[in-house]
Motif scaffolding. Sequence first.
Motif, PDB file in Angstrom:
ATOM      1  N   GLY A   6     199.814  84.272  18.464  1.00 43.23           N
ATOM      2  CA  GLY A   6     199.309  85.608  18.174  1.00 43.23           C
ATOM      3  C   GLY A   6     200.046  86.705  18.933  1.00 43.23           C
ATOM      4  O   GLY A   6     199.754  87.886  18.763  1.00 43.23           O
ATOM      5  N   GLU A   7     201.039  86.294  19.755  1.00 47.10           N
ATOM      6  CA  GLU A   7     201.753  87.317  20.537  1.00 47.10           C
ATOM      7  C   GLU A   7     202.682  88.142  19.647  1.00 47.10           C
ATOM      8  O   GLU A   7     203.276  87.611  18.707  1.00 47.10           O
ATOM      9  CB  GLU A   7     202.604  86.640  21.616  1.00 47.10           C
ATOM     10  N   ILE A   8     202.800  89.417  19.967  1.00 50.41           N
ATOM     11  CA  ILE A   8     203.803  90.237  19.291  1.00 50.41           C
ATOM     12  C   ILE A   8     204.711  90.848  20.355  1.00 50.41           C
ATOM     13  O   ILE A   8     204.265  91.094  21.476  1.00 50.41           O
ATOM     14  CB  ILE A   8     203.164  91.358  18.424  1.00 50.41           C
ATOM     15  N   SER A   9     205.979  91.028  20.004  1.00 53.67           N
ATOM     16  CA  SER A   9     206.881  91.627  20.988  1.00 53.67           C
ATOM     17  C   SER A   9     207.943  92.435  20.278  1.00 53.67           C
ATOM     18  O   SER A   9     208.363  92.083  19.172  1.00 53.67           O
ATOM     19  CB  SER A   9     207.523  90.533  21.829  1.00 53.67           C
ATOM     20  N   PRO A  10     208.358  93.539  20.905  1.00 50.89           N
ATOM     21  CA  PRO A  10     209.368  94.376  20.245  1.00 50.89           C
ATOM     22  C   PRO A  10     210.707  93.649  20.184  1.00 50.89           C
ATOM     23  O   PRO A  10     211.066  92.939  21.115  1.00 50.89           O
ATOM     24  CB  PRO A  10     209.452  95.607  21.149  1.00 50.89           C
ATOM     25  N   ALA A  11     211.414  93.828  19.069  1.00 52.34           N
ATOM     26  CA  ALA A  11     212.711  93.178  18.939  1.00 52.34           C
ATOM     27  C   ALA A  11     213.750  93.867  19.816  1.00 52.34           C
ATOM     28  O   ALA A  11     214.668  93.239  20.313  1.00 52.34           O
ATOM     29  CB  ALA A  11     213.147  93.186  17.479  1.00 52.34           C
ATOM     30  N   PHE A  32     204.488 101.801  18.587  1.00 53.07           N
ATOM     31  CA  PHE A  32     203.084 101.558  18.871  1.00 53.07           C
ATOM     32  C   PHE A  32     202.967 101.445  20.378  1.00 53.07           C
ATOM     33  O   PHE A  32     203.765 100.761  20.992  1.00 53.07           O
ATOM     34  CB  PHE A  32     202.583 100.210  18.327  1.00 53.07           C
ATOM     35  N   ARG A  33     201.934 102.047  20.905  1.00 55.92           N
ATOM     36  CA  ARG A  33     201.729 101.968  22.339  1.00 55.92           C
ATOM     37  C   ARG A  33     201.625 100.510  22.801  1.00 55.92           C
ATOM     38  O   ARG A  33     202.094 100.154  23.867  1.00 55.92           O
ATOM     39  CB  ARG A  33     200.453 102.712  22.695  1.00 55.92           C
ATOM     40  N   ILE A  34     201.021  99.667  21.966  1.00 57.96           N
ATOM     41  CA  ILE A  34     200.814  98.308  22.449  1.00 57.96           C
ATOM     42  C   ILE A  34     202.103  97.486  22.485  1.00 57.96           C
ATOM     43  O   ILE A  34     202.142  96.423  23.067  1.00 57.96           O
ATOM     44  CB  ILE A  34     199.735  97.541  21.652  1.00 57.96           C
ATOM     45  N   LEU A  35     203.172  98.016  21.873  1.00 57.82           N
ATOM     46  CA  LEU A  35     204.446  97.315  21.988  1.00 57.82           C
ATOM     47  C   LEU A  35     205.257  97.837  23.174  1.00 57.82           C
ATOM     48  O   LEU A  35     206.313  97.318  23.490  1.00 57.82           O
ATOM     49  CB  LEU A  35     205.258  97.470  20.704  1.00 57.82           C
ATOM     50  N   ALA A  36     204.744  98.883  23.813  1.00 55.31           N
ATOM     51  CA  ALA A  36     205.463  99.462  24.942  1.00 55.31           C
ATOM     52  C   ALA A  36     205.429  98.471  26.102  1.00 55.31           C
ATOM     53  O   ALA A  36     204.522  97.651  26.211  1.00 55.31           O
ATOM     54  CB  ALA A  36     204.823 100.774  25.348  1.00 55.31           C
ATOM     55  N   GLU A  37     206.467  98.568  26.958  1.00 50.76           N
ATOM     56  CA  GLU A  37     206.562  97.657  28.085  1.00 50.76           C
ATOM     57  C   GLU A  37     205.290  97.735  28.931  1.00 50.76           C
ATOM     58  O   GLU A  37     204.773  98.818  29.178  1.00 50.76           O
ATOM     59  CB  GLU A  37     207.776  98.054  28.924  1.00 50.76           C
ATOM     60  N   GLY A  38     204.818  96.606  29.330  1.00 49.30           N
ATOM     61  CA  GLY A  38     203.700  96.584  30.248  1.00 49.30           C
ATOM     62  C   GLY A  38     202.340  96.699  29.595  1.00 49.30           C
ATOM     63  O   GLY A  38     201.317  96.673  30.262  1.00 49.30           O
ATOM     64  N   SER A  39     202.313  96.838  28.259  1.00 48.78           N
ATOM     65  CA  SER A  39     201.006  96.903  27.615  1.00 48.78           C
ATOM     66  C   SER A  39     200.333  95.530  27.717  1.00 48.78           C
ATOM     67  O   SER A  39     200.952  94.511  27.458  1.00 48.78           O
ATOM     68  CB  SER A  39     201.167  97.294  26.144  1.00 48.78           C
ATOM     69  N   PRO A  40     199.066  95.522  28.092  1.00 46.80           N
ATOM     70  CA  PRO A  40     198.411  94.224  28.286  1.00 46.80           C
ATOM     71  C   PRO A  40     197.994  93.569  26.968  1.00 46.80           C
ATOM     72  O   PRO A  40     197.607  92.415  26.956  1.00 46.80           O
ATOM     73  CB  PRO A  40     197.178  94.584  29.116  1.00 46.80           C
ATOM     74  N   LEU A  69     196.863  94.696  18.126  1.00 44.33           N
ATOM     75  CA  LEU A  69     197.347  95.659  17.139  1.00 44.33           C
ATOM     76  C   LEU A  69     196.225  96.028  16.159  1.00 44.33           C
ATOM     77  O   LEU A  69     196.017  97.196  15.845  1.00 44.33           O
ATOM     78  CB  LEU A  69     198.545  95.068  16.391  1.00 44.33           C
ATOM     79  N   LEU A  70     195.487  95.014  15.721  1.00 39.86           N
ATOM     80  CA  LEU A  70     194.359  95.283  14.809  1.00 39.86           C
ATOM     81  C   LEU A  70     193.338  96.202  15.483  1.00 39.86           C
ATOM     82  O   LEU A  70     192.800  97.108  14.852  1.00 39.86           O
ATOM     83  CB  LEU A  70     193.692  93.980  14.377  1.00 39.86           C
TER      84      LEU A  70
END
Length: 515
Positions: free
Chosen positions: A174-179, A186-194, A201-202
Amino acid sequence: MNVLLAVDNVRVARQLEAGLLKAGHCVEFAETGRKRIFLAAIETYDAIIWNRNLPGRIAGIGVVSTLRSSSSEIPILLISEPAAASERERDQIDGRADRDDDPAQFAELLAWLDVLIGPPRGWSPDAGQRYESLRSGNRERIRAQTRLEETESMLAQVQRLSETESWWWNIETGEISPALKAGAMFRILAEGSPKQTISGLLDAMHSDDRARVSAVISAAIEERQDFDVQFRIVDEDAVRHFRTVGERRRNESGDPYYLCSSMDVTGRERRKEALRRAEAEIAHLARVHALGKFTSSIVHEVNQPLSAIVTYGTAALHWLHRDHPDVDEASIAMNRIIRDATRARDVVTRIRRLSKNGLPQKSRFSIAEIIEETLTLLARDLHTRHITIEYAVSHALPEVSGDRVQIQQVLINLILNAIEALEAVHSQIRAITVLAETVNAGQLRVVVRDNGPGVAHDARERLFEPFFSTKDEGLGMGLSICRSIIQAHNGALALLSTEEPGAAFEFVLPVTQTA
Ligand SMILES: Nc1ncnc2c1ncn2[C@@H]1O[C@H](COP(=O)(O)OP(=O)(O)O)[C@@H](O)[C@H]1O
Ligand SMILES: [Mg+2]
């Protein structure tokens, strides 16, 4: 060799100095990481040992970037406190630093210095060769690294310019990570987002979008398919729209994952919204304009029941004031009053609905009901102009879904056009035919036909253009609005080519699926 020791921790600095001196190197110190010192150092020294956390930064990996952009190939060793171990590991994996060592491991560090800048004295030709080949290998690696960094930064710029962001979604975890690191649309793809997970994301989505998106991606996983979905992300009260496509892939070990690309379509959505509003505004103005054309019908439709109410009211009084009041007859009159008052109220409600301004609203309705309502509203005008109506509508027609007022507006426009066309007819009976039927199972077809002069050949192409009118006082918006309304309902509106004299307009709408 001259070595610059940019290390502020005195204990570490002394230990390193001792080790370096012992190995025969010359050592100088810098205590803050100023760029000027650093660039000067490139000219003067054979190697640099730099503390990742040096105060006054240039610290950490910035040193390496600055160094590489100065096109110098001077070897550099980054050292860091044990606390920064995770950072160190990351930069080493990325291959950004030549070597990044825990200052505790001096022996290994000195060995690396040997490899990078060569042994300080008494070195054998054999060792020299080994050193040279290592060093040129290192140069190659640095060049490749630079190219990679350039490509990555270019890709990041492309992402930024095209307002897209690519990311991976590991289905298993279920992990997502920026390429690319530079992303974070998306803020949640920013470095350090928990919350770098698909459920994170949902959670960040607009609550109205969650269930739909969740269903789309679950179905994609289930059916091993790609997906294409649009959603809104709510970030500190700002709402942004993203269209996201996910392509299903497999990694080397055969595990499936999605490569996703999200495009920020907020601007497009805002423009669409503004357009929707403008269209609704124009449609409203056109409706009010059309209403103005049949006010005599409207007045008649309201007046008729009102006159009847007065008549029945008088009659009721009459029955009640007799010597022997006839309550039964009075009740009959009262019931008629109620019936006619309801009729007048309904007319007013319909007119109010037509004259109201607002964005389209979806509902399910019967087309036959709308046709009847429209013909009732226009009855007086049809009557005074001696127009006969032929009306072939099956009541068993399936319901359509859409905006009731808009569909009625289409009918009103088409019938008003027919009425206006029939003004030119004097020698024969003026007739309008309205027909509604189901075709091809999934579609509903409505035709409004008149026996007027028809449409001139050269006007056929232009009828649906905004502001095209052949009438002295025509707005020319009627058919253009009709077409955009029908298209917004996934249907089509066209002028039929007929053998018979006159004009026939047809619109086809998809029928609501009954669940
Ligand atoms: N039933 C019809 N018969 C003949 N011509 C028609 C008919 N309906 C529309 N037209 C032609 O199409 C033109 C555009 O119609 P419309 O968009 O409703 O604008 P308007 O009615 O204001 O002229 C009309 O001016 C007329 O020339
Ligand atoms: Mg018109």
